[in-house]
Write an enzyme that holds these catalytic residues in place. Structure first.
Site, PDB file in Angstrom:
ATOM      1  N   CYS A 134      17.455  -8.141  -1.787  1.00 42.10           N
ATOM      2  CA  CYS A 134      18.364  -8.316  -2.925  1.00 42.10           C
ATOM      3  C   CYS A 134      17.644  -7.955  -4.220  1.00 42.10           C
ATOM      4  CB  CYS A 134      18.886  -9.751  -2.998  1.00 42.10           C
ATOM      5  SG  CYS A 134      20.019 -10.003  -4.393  1.00 42.10           S
ATOM      6  N   CYS A 137      18.154 -10.377  -7.242  1.00 43.71           N
ATOM      7  CA  CYS A 137      17.365 -11.606  -7.110  1.00 43.71           C
ATOM      8  C   CYS A 137      15.874 -11.328  -7.311  1.00 43.71           C
ATOM      9  CB  CYS A 137      17.619 -12.264  -5.755  1.00 43.71           C
ATOM     10  SG  CYS A 137      19.307 -12.889  -5.567  1.00 43.71           S
TER      11      CYS A 137
END
Length: 178
Positions: A134, A137
């Site tokens: 991700c 993130c």
């Protein structure tokens, strides 16, 4: 099963992974991090792989070397990032950017109160986010750890640990199916 047992199961094609595994679990091989951070990052990464043998090996490796709170935080990082990495990867990948502005409506209290030093939990979360892929993130956690004083080398070491633990899990799976 210990980390040594995991390494002994790796055939010649995984020699680099075996050597890297020996290296990244030490302060010399994970510059910019202390030993407790290294073990917590490795354990959180193992949980993120979902590979039972690697989880068991890292659990044995860290036993008595990090606190129960650090072990719990590694579990919490893997769990909360398991949710957040899916959600935020979706908001980042979808062309309709309206989703970025919508409230997530997901509980994430553990991020604010992880039970250990916040910077250490952020390192665990960075590692899990790298394993889970991700980008949004990863950016958020890199921002938090650098604000807390972790160097770029420490960030790189965190991701190297995650990468090697993930490769070890891959090697174990390949051997289990060979």
């Amino acid at each position: 099963m210990s980390v040594q047992n995991i390494k002994s199961r790796m055939p010649d094609y995984a020699k680099d992974t075996k050597l890297n595994l020996s290296s990244v679990l030490s302060e010399e091989g994970a510059e910019g991090l202390n030993q407790n951070q290294i073990y917590g990052i490795a354990l959180a990464s193992a949980y993120a792989t979902k590979n039972q043998a690697v989880i068991e090996a890292l659990t044995i490796e860290v036993e008595g070397k990090i606190t129960p709170e650090e072990i719990n935080a590694a579990k919490a990082a893997a769990t909360i990032m398991g949710m957040n990495n899916i959600y935020y990867r979706f908001t980042h990948m979808i062309r309709d950017k309206d989703y970025l502005g919508m409230p997530a409506k997901l509980r994430m209290n553990v991020i604010g109160r992880p039970g250990i030093e916040k910077v250490d939990f952020e390192l665990y979360s960075l590692a899990v986010s790298a394993v889970n892929g991700c980008g949004m993130c990863i950016e958020a956690h890199v921002n938090e750890v650098t604000k807390a004083g972790i160097s770029k080398v420490g960030v790189q070491s965190t991701v190297r640990i995650a990468a090697v633990i993930n490769a070890a899990a891959q090697a174990v799976v390949i051997e289990d199916y060979s």
